[in-house]
Design a protein around this motif. Sequence first.
Motif, short mmCIF file in Angstrom:
data_model
loop_
_atom_site.label_atom_id
_atom_site.label_comp_id
_atom_site.label_asym_id
_atom_site.label_seq_id
_atom_site.Cartn_x
_atom_site.Cartn_y
_atom_site.Cartn_z
N GLY A 124 0.82 -1.21 0.00
CA GLY A 124 0.00 0.00 0.00
C GLY A 124 0.85 1.26 0.00
O GLY A 124 0.53 2.24 -0.68
N ILE A 125 1.93 1.22 0.75
CA ILE A 125 2.82 2.38 0.81
C ILE A 125 3.52 2.58 -0.53
O ILE A 125 3.58 3.70 -1.05
CB ILE A 125 3.84 2.22 1.95
CG1 ILE A 125 3.12 2.22 3.30
CG2 ILE A 125 4.90 3.30 1.90
CD1 ILE A 125 3.99 1.83 4.47
N ILE A 126 4.04 1.52 -1.11
CA ILE A 126 4.77 1.62 -2.37
C ILE A 126 3.84 2.04 -3.51
O ILE A 126 4.11 3.00 -4.24
CB ILE A 126 5.47 0.29 -2.70
CG1 ILE A 126 6.56 0.01 -1.66
CG2 ILE A 126 6.04 0.31 -4.11
CD1 ILE A 126 7.14 -1.39 -1.73
N ILE A 135 3.57 5.77 -5.63
CA ILE A 135 3.63 5.86 -7.09
C ILE A 135 2.36 6.51 -7.63
O ILE A 135 2.42 7.35 -8.54
CB ILE A 135 3.86 4.46 -7.71
CG1 ILE A 135 5.22 3.91 -7.29
CG2 ILE A 135 3.75 4.53 -9.23
CD1 ILE A 135 5.43 2.45 -7.65
N ALA A 136 1.20 6.15 -7.08
CA ALA A 136 -0.07 6.74 -7.52
C ALA A 136 -0.10 8.25 -7.26
O ALA A 136 -0.60 9.01 -8.08
CB ALA A 136 -1.23 6.05 -6.81
N ILE A 137 0.44 8.67 -6.12
CA ILE A 137 0.49 10.11 -5.79
C ILE A 137 1.32 10.85 -6.82
O ILE A 137 0.90 11.87 -7.37
CB ILE A 137 1.04 10.32 -4.37
CG1 ILE A 137 0.06 9.79 -3.33
CG2 ILE A 137 1.34 11.79 -4.12
CD1 ILE A 137 0.65 9.67 -1.94
N GLY A 193 -4.17 7.20 -3.55
CA GLY A 193 -2.78 6.89 -3.19
C GLY A 193 -2.46 7.33 -1.78
O GLY A 193 -1.81 6.61 -1.02
N ILE A 194 -2.90 8.53 -1.40
CA ILE A 194 -2.70 9.01 -0.03
C ILE A 194 -3.39 8.08 0.96
O ILE A 194 -2.82 7.71 1.99
CB ILE A 194 -3.21 10.46 0.11
CG1 ILE A 194 -2.32 11.42 -0.67
CG2 ILE A 194 -3.28 10.87 1.58
CD1 ILE A 194 -2.87 12.82 -0.79
N CYS A 195 -4.63 7.70 0.64
CA CYS A 195 -5.36 6.77 1.51
C CYS A 195 -4.63 5.43 1.63
O CYS A 195 -4.55 4.86 2.72
CB CYS A 195 -6.78 6.54 0.99
SG CYS A 195 -7.82 8.00 1.05
N GLY A 196 -4.10 4.93 0.52
CA GLY A 196 -3.36 3.67 0.54
C GLY A 196 -2.11 3.75 1.40
O GLY A 196 -1.79 2.81 2.14
#
Length: 99
Positions: free
Chosen positions: A33-35, A39-41, A71-74
């Motif tokens: 989730g962090i990685i 990347i999504a952010i 992405g932030i939520c992940g």
Amino acid sequence: MIQAGGRTDGLAIASLVLGILSIAGGLFYGVFGIILGAIAIVLGLVARGRIRRAGGAVAGGGLATAGWILGICGVVIGVVVIVVIVGMIAALISTSQTR
């Protein structure tokens, strides 16, 4: 009035997909989730800039925004899951040492 172009920015789509995957990765494994969220952010912010500079020739601003928000939520979910797992392991170790 500026109308959206016919094509959607590919980075916006990638950001949305990775944002969704980061939520699932964060819930199940934390680190993924962090990685994926990071990347999504980045992809979402880059896509928003590209769309803004295109002046309406490229669409997908909403997808890019949704991607970086997910992405932030992940990332947040991933961090919380890791903290909970580390806390559980620490509690397990401390209870096994007191026996």
